[in-house]
Design a protein around this motif. Sequence first.
Motif, PDB file in Angstrom:
ATOM      1  N   GLU A 133       0.834  -1.208   0.000  1.00  0.00           N
ATOM      2  CA  GLU A 133       0.000   0.000   0.000  1.00  0.00           C
ATOM      3  C   GLU A 133       0.870   1.261   0.000  1.00  0.00           C
ATOM      4  O   GLU A 133       0.560   2.239  -0.695  1.00  0.00           O
ATOM      5  CB  GLU A 133      -0.918  -0.016   1.225  1.00  0.00           C
ATOM      6  CG  GLU A 133      -1.971  -1.120   1.181  1.00  0.00           C
ATOM      7  CD  GLU A 133      -2.759  -1.207   2.465  1.00  0.00           C
ATOM      8  OE1 GLU A 133      -2.371  -0.531   3.451  1.00  0.00           O
ATOM      9  OE2 GLU A 133      -3.762  -1.952   2.509  1.00  0.00           O
ATOM     10  N   TYR A 134       1.951   1.238   0.781  1.00  0.00           N
ATOM     11  CA  TYR A 134       2.875   2.373   0.798  1.00  0.00           C
ATOM     12  C   TYR A 134       3.539   2.547  -0.563  1.00  0.00           C
ATOM     13  O   TYR A 134       3.748   3.677  -1.040  1.00  0.00           O
ATOM     14  CB  TYR A 134       3.918   2.150   1.886  1.00  0.00           C
ATOM     15  CG  TYR A 134       4.982   3.213   1.987  1.00  0.00           C
ATOM     16  CD1 TYR A 134       4.650   4.558   2.013  1.00  0.00           C
ATOM     17  CD2 TYR A 134       6.324   2.863   2.063  1.00  0.00           C
ATOM     18  CE1 TYR A 134       5.630   5.538   2.116  1.00  0.00           C
ATOM     19  CE2 TYR A 134       7.308   3.835   2.165  1.00  0.00           C
ATOM     20  CZ  TYR A 134       6.957   5.162   2.189  1.00  0.00           C
ATOM     21  OH  TYR A 134       7.931   6.129   2.283  1.00  0.00           O
ATOM     22  N   LEU A 186       3.692   5.823  -2.961  1.00  0.00           N
ATOM     23  CA  LEU A 186       4.938   6.419  -3.456  1.00  0.00           C
ATOM     24  C   LEU A 186       4.900   6.599  -4.964  1.00  0.00           C
ATOM     25  O   LEU A 186       5.390   7.601  -5.502  1.00  0.00           O
ATOM     26  CB  LEU A 186       6.131   5.528  -3.071  1.00  0.00           C
ATOM     27  CG  LEU A 186       6.655   5.624  -1.641  1.00  0.00           C
ATOM     28  CD1 LEU A 186       7.826   4.679  -1.445  1.00  0.00           C
ATOM     29  CD2 LEU A 186       7.078   7.056  -1.298  1.00  0.00           C
ATOM     30  N   ARG A 187       4.334   5.616  -5.663  1.00  0.00           N
ATOM     31  CA  ARG A 187       4.271   5.715  -7.123  1.00  0.00           C
ATOM     32  C   ARG A 187       3.355   6.843  -7.591  1.00  0.00           C
ATOM     33  O   ARG A 187       3.505   7.341  -8.700  1.00  0.00           O
ATOM     34  CB  ARG A 187       3.803   4.374  -7.697  1.00  0.00           C
ATOM     35  CG  ARG A 187       4.880   3.291  -7.622  1.00  0.00           C
ATOM     36  CD  ARG A 187       4.336   1.948  -8.022  1.00  0.00           C
ATOM     37  NE  ARG A 187       5.400   0.944  -8.073  1.00  0.00           N
ATOM     38  CZ  ARG A 187       5.182  -0.366  -8.165  1.00  0.00           C
ATOM     39  NH1 ARG A 187       3.930  -0.822  -8.212  1.00  0.00           N
ATOM     40  NH2 ARG A 187       6.189  -1.205  -8.218  1.00  0.00           N
ATOM     41  N   GLU A 188       2.394   7.227  -6.754  1.00  0.00           N
ATOM     42  CA  GLU A 188       1.550   8.381  -7.075  1.00  0.00           C
ATOM     43  C   GLU A 188       2.201   9.685  -6.595  1.00  0.00           C
ATOM     44  O   GLU A 188       1.961  10.749  -7.180  1.00  0.00           O
ATOM     45  CB  GLU A 188       0.179   8.217  -6.408  1.00  0.00           C
ATOM     46  CG  GLU A 188      -0.625   7.038  -6.950  1.00  0.00           C
ATOM     47  CD  GLU A 188      -1.953   6.887  -6.230  1.00  0.00           C
ATOM     48  OE1 GLU A 188      -2.212   7.693  -5.304  1.00  0.00           O
ATOM     49  OE2 GLU A 188      -2.725   5.980  -6.582  1.00  0.00           O
ATOM     50  N   TYR A 189       3.011   9.573  -5.560  1.00  0.00           N
ATOM     51  CA  TYR A 189       3.613  10.744  -4.920  1.00  0.00           C
ATOM     52  C   TYR A 189       4.726  11.347  -5.774  1.00  0.00           C
ATOM     53  O   TYR A 189       4.822  12.568  -5.941  1.00  0.00           O
ATOM     54  CB  TYR A 189       4.148  10.325  -3.560  1.00  0.00           C
ATOM     55  CG  TYR A 189       4.714  11.423  -2.697  1.00  0.00           C
ATOM     56  CD1 TYR A 189       4.023  12.602  -2.479  1.00  0.00           C
ATOM     57  CD2 TYR A 189       5.952  11.257  -2.075  1.00  0.00           C
ATOM     58  CE1 TYR A 189       4.549  13.596  -1.673  1.00  0.00           C
ATOM     59  CE2 TYR A 189       6.474  12.238  -1.263  1.00  0.00           C
ATOM     60  CZ  TYR A 189       5.778  13.407  -1.057  1.00  0.00           C
ATOM     61  OH  TYR A 189       6.296  14.384  -0.256  1.00  0.00           O
ATOM     62  N   THR A 216      11.526   1.752  -6.080  1.00  0.00           N
ATOM     63  CA  THR A 216      12.167   0.546  -6.620  1.00  0.00           C
ATOM     64  C   THR A 216      12.790  -0.295  -5.510  1.00  0.00           C
ATOM     65  O   THR A 216      12.666  -1.524  -5.498  1.00  0.00           O
ATOM     66  CB  THR A 216      13.240   0.945  -7.649  1.00  0.00           C
ATOM     67  OG1 THR A 216      12.647   1.711  -8.691  1.00  0.00           O
ATOM     68  CG2 THR A 216      13.897  -0.291  -8.244  1.00  0.00           C
ATOM     69  N   ALA A 217      13.453   0.370  -4.569  1.00  0.00           N
ATOM     70  CA  ALA A 217      14.075  -0.352  -3.455  1.00  0.00           C
ATOM     71  C   ALA A 217      13.020  -1.041  -2.592  1.00  0.00           C
ATOM     72  O   ALA A 217      13.206  -2.179  -2.151  1.00  0.00           O
ATOM     73  CB  ALA A 217      14.910   0.608  -2.609  1.00  0.00           C
ATOM     74  N   LEU A 218      11.899  -0.368  -2.357  1.00  0.00           N
ATOM     75  CA  LEU A 218      10.831  -0.961  -1.545  1.00  0.00           C
ATOM     76  C   LEU A 218      10.197  -2.149  -2.268  1.00  0.00           C
ATOM     77  O   LEU A 218       9.854  -3.153  -1.635  1.00  0.00           O
ATOM     78  CB  LEU A 218       9.772   0.090  -1.228  1.00  0.00           C
ATOM     79  CG  LEU A 218       8.586  -0.381  -0.376  1.00  0.00           C
ATOM     80  CD1 LEU A 218       9.064  -0.901   0.974  1.00  0.00           C
ATOM     81  CD2 LEU A 218       7.575   0.740  -0.187  1.00  0.00           C
ATOM     82  N   GLU A 219      10.053  -2.049  -3.573  1.00  0.00           N
ATOM     83  CA  GLU A 219       9.500  -3.167  -4.338  1.00  0.00           C
ATOM     84  C   GLU A 219      10.400  -4.396  -4.246  1.00  0.00           C
ATOM     85  O   GLU A 219       9.928  -5.524  -4.097  1.00  0.00           O
ATOM     86  CB  GLU A 219       9.320  -2.758  -5.797  1.00  0.00           C
ATOM     87  CG  GLU A 219       8.665  -3.840  -6.655  1.00  0.00           C
ATOM     88  CD  GLU A 219       8.470  -3.402  -8.083  1.00  0.00           C
ATOM     89  OE1 GLU A 219       7.761  -4.098  -8.832  1.00  0.00           O
ATOM     90  OE2 GLU A 219       9.032  -2.345  -8.472  1.00  0.00           O
ATOM     91  N   GLU A 220      11.700  -4.190  -4.324  1.00  0.00           N
ATOM     92  CA  GLU A 220      12.646  -5.301  -4.197  1.00  0.00           C
ATOM     93  C   GLU A 220      12.558  -5.932  -2.811  1.00  0.00           C
ATOM     94  O   GLU A 220      12.579  -7.165  -2.671  1.00  0.00           O
ATOM     95  CB  GLU A 220      14.065  -4.807  -4.467  1.00  0.00           C
ATOM     96  CG  GLU A 220      14.296  -4.371  -5.911  1.00  0.00           C
ATOM     97  CD  GLU A 220      15.668  -3.747  -6.107  1.00  0.00           C
ATOM     98  OE1 GLU A 220      16.403  -3.598  -5.096  1.00  0.00           O
ATOM     99  OE2 GLU A 220      16.006  -3.408  -7.259  1.00  0.00           O
ATOM    100  N   LEU A 221      12.449  -5.095  -1.778  1.00  0.00           N
ATOM    101  CA  LEU A 221      12.335  -5.617  -0.417  1.00  0.00           C
ATOM    102  C   LEU A 221      11.054  -6.430  -0.245  1.00  0.00           C
ATOM    103  O   LEU A 221      11.066  -7.505   0.358  1.00  0.00           O
ATOM    104  CB  LEU A 221      12.369  -4.463   0.583  1.00  0.00           C
ATOM    105  CG  LEU A 221      12.219  -4.831   2.064  1.00  0.00           C
ATOM    106  CD1 LEU A 221      13.403  -5.677   2.520  1.00  0.00           C
ATOM    107  CD2 LEU A 221      12.081  -3.589   2.924  1.00  0.00           C
ATOM    108  N   THR A 222       9.945  -5.937  -0.781  1.00  0.00           N
ATOM    109  CA  THR A 222       8.670  -6.646  -0.682  1.00  0.00           C
ATOM    110  C   THR A 222       8.720  -7.976  -1.417  1.00  0.00           C
ATOM    111  O   THR A 222       8.217  -8.998  -0.928  1.00  0.00           O
ATOM    112  CB  THR A 222       7.539  -5.769  -1.254  1.00  0.00           C
ATOM    113  OG1 THR A 222       7.526  -4.516  -0.578  1.00  0.00           O
ATOM    114  CG2 THR A 222       6.191  -6.447  -1.071  1.00  0.00           C
ATOM    115  N   ASP A 223       9.335  -7.990  -2.600  1.00  0.00           N
ATOM    116  CA  ASP A 223       9.467  -9.242  -3.351  1.00  0.00           C
ATOM    117  C   ASP A 223      10.311 -10.256  -2.589  1.00  0.00           C
ATOM    118  O   ASP A 223       9.997 -11.455  -2.565  1.00  0.00           O
ATOM    119  CB  ASP A 223      10.096  -8.970  -4.718  1.00  0.00           C
ATOM    120  CG  ASP A 223       9.139  -8.257  -5.662  1.00  0.00           C
ATOM    121  OD1 ASP A 223       7.928  -8.235  -5.363  1.00  0.00           O
ATOM    122  OD2 ASP A 223       9.595  -7.716  -6.682  1.00  0.00           O
ATOM    123  N   ASP A 224      11.385  -9.786  -1.973  1.00  0.00           N
ATOM    124  CA  ASP A 224      12.230 -10.694  -1.192  1.00  0.00           C
ATOM    125  C   ASP A 224      11.465 -11.284  -0.011  1.00  0.00           C
ATOM    126  O   ASP A 224      11.593 -12.479   0.293  1.00  0.00           O
ATOM    127  CB  ASP A 224      13.478  -9.965  -0.687  1.00  0.00           C
ATOM    128  CG  ASP A 224      14.443  -9.625  -1.809  1.00  0.00           C
ATOM    129  OD1 ASP A 224      14.497 -10.395  -2.774  1.00  0.00           O
ATOM    130  OD2 ASP A 224      15.129  -8.593  -1.721  1.00  0.00           O
TER     131      ASP A 224
END
Length: 459
Positions: free
Chosen positions: A272-273, A277-280, A310-318
Amino acid sequence: MSGGPPRGLPSTGPHSLLDMPHPLAGSSSEEAVGGDSTPSPDLLTARSFGDKDLILPNGGTPAGTSSPASSSSLLNRLQLDDDIDGETRDLFVTVDDPKKHVCTMETYITYRITTKSTRVEFDLPEYSVRRRYQDFDWLRNKLEESQPTHLIPPLPEKFVVKGVVDRFSEEFVETRRKALDKFLKRITDHPVLSFNEHFNVFLTAKDLNAYKKQGMALLTRVGESVKHVTGGYKLRSRPLEFAAIGDYLDTFALKLGTIDRIAQRIIKEEIEYLVELREYGPVYSTWSALEGELSEPLEGVSACIGNCSTALEELTDDMTEDFLPVLREYILYSDSMKSVLKKRDQVQAEYEAKLEAVALRKEDRPKVPADVEKCQDRMECFNADLKADMERWQSNKRQDFRQLLMGMADKNIQYYEKCLMAWESIIPLLQEKQEANFLFGGQQSCLWRKRARSCLSRA
């Protein structure tokens, strides 16, 4: 979630324990294997006119093939460790190359099972077969029947919530491939299960469906003796060591379940965050088009937020692909261990019931019947195997969770370092603008003072 081709996992294998005696050796010999067989209906359907096979991004080969894998390609895929804990490995198994099959009746995924071994039980040194999930399920059921005293590794859960996870998506298929690969490596690493005849058939048979048909109506002797125990007899009490194991498993499963639920909530909040961020970020980019002097700093902030996204997406995927599967595997593992513990209790209850029956006989020196001695041997075998498997499981658990937690720590450190670098990168840009504004303001002030003096002198 990010997709991509399956990544090879480190290969593991069993210790060389060919001479290990086992009290239940040969108990599953009644279920014969071999002989001529008809092709699997699944594979016949897949080859029918008008059907097609959809190759996933990492490629695929026709289903139902069984051939020695080339030594050069196999050596590239496997990390051959010659010595583990002082023992030489002689069996390597990997799961890779998922392939989607679209048939008239169903759609399913098969995986390539590649085997390399120097054991005399294998006719060839290398094999390559394709199996689907229900084949893995068949193998596990056969191992439970033929080796009831041992802990059988769990399979990944078959069903998913409809509408939440697409079982044919690249992410789901890759997660399942990793879990199936780990499942076979757990068996390969076991000194008893790795020599099971059903495991050999699973790794080598071209047409597994023929063996399934042969074994549908059969029950092994050991499985039957464990299943049909004395009804209505209540176990007096578990030995203290097994009671402690039961208590530990209950607490362990409870704690892992709590961690799993919290981790899922954290991942949901991160997603959700990430959406926010992608809209922000683009807002700053749009704003920069309206500002002449602030255009460059605003574009920098927008790029910074994009890097953080991008960094948050990588963390979520991990977290989703590496952390959660391990938690769920060990929750299922605890259920498997409880199942073996329950079987052990059933054998103990049967033994106690038979001992009471012998004690009630009105004889001066009642002779212990052979079936009572056999039941006692079975109980002792259960105790020994369960304790050995519990020790092995605890060792694997310590290694897996150490690697998991260290990996999670590294991933979080990397995430915050990337965010820190992103924000630090725009500080010099903002400082330059501040200095430029200061100099521009100073020049304007001097010009204003000169004009004021000129007006006063004229007056």
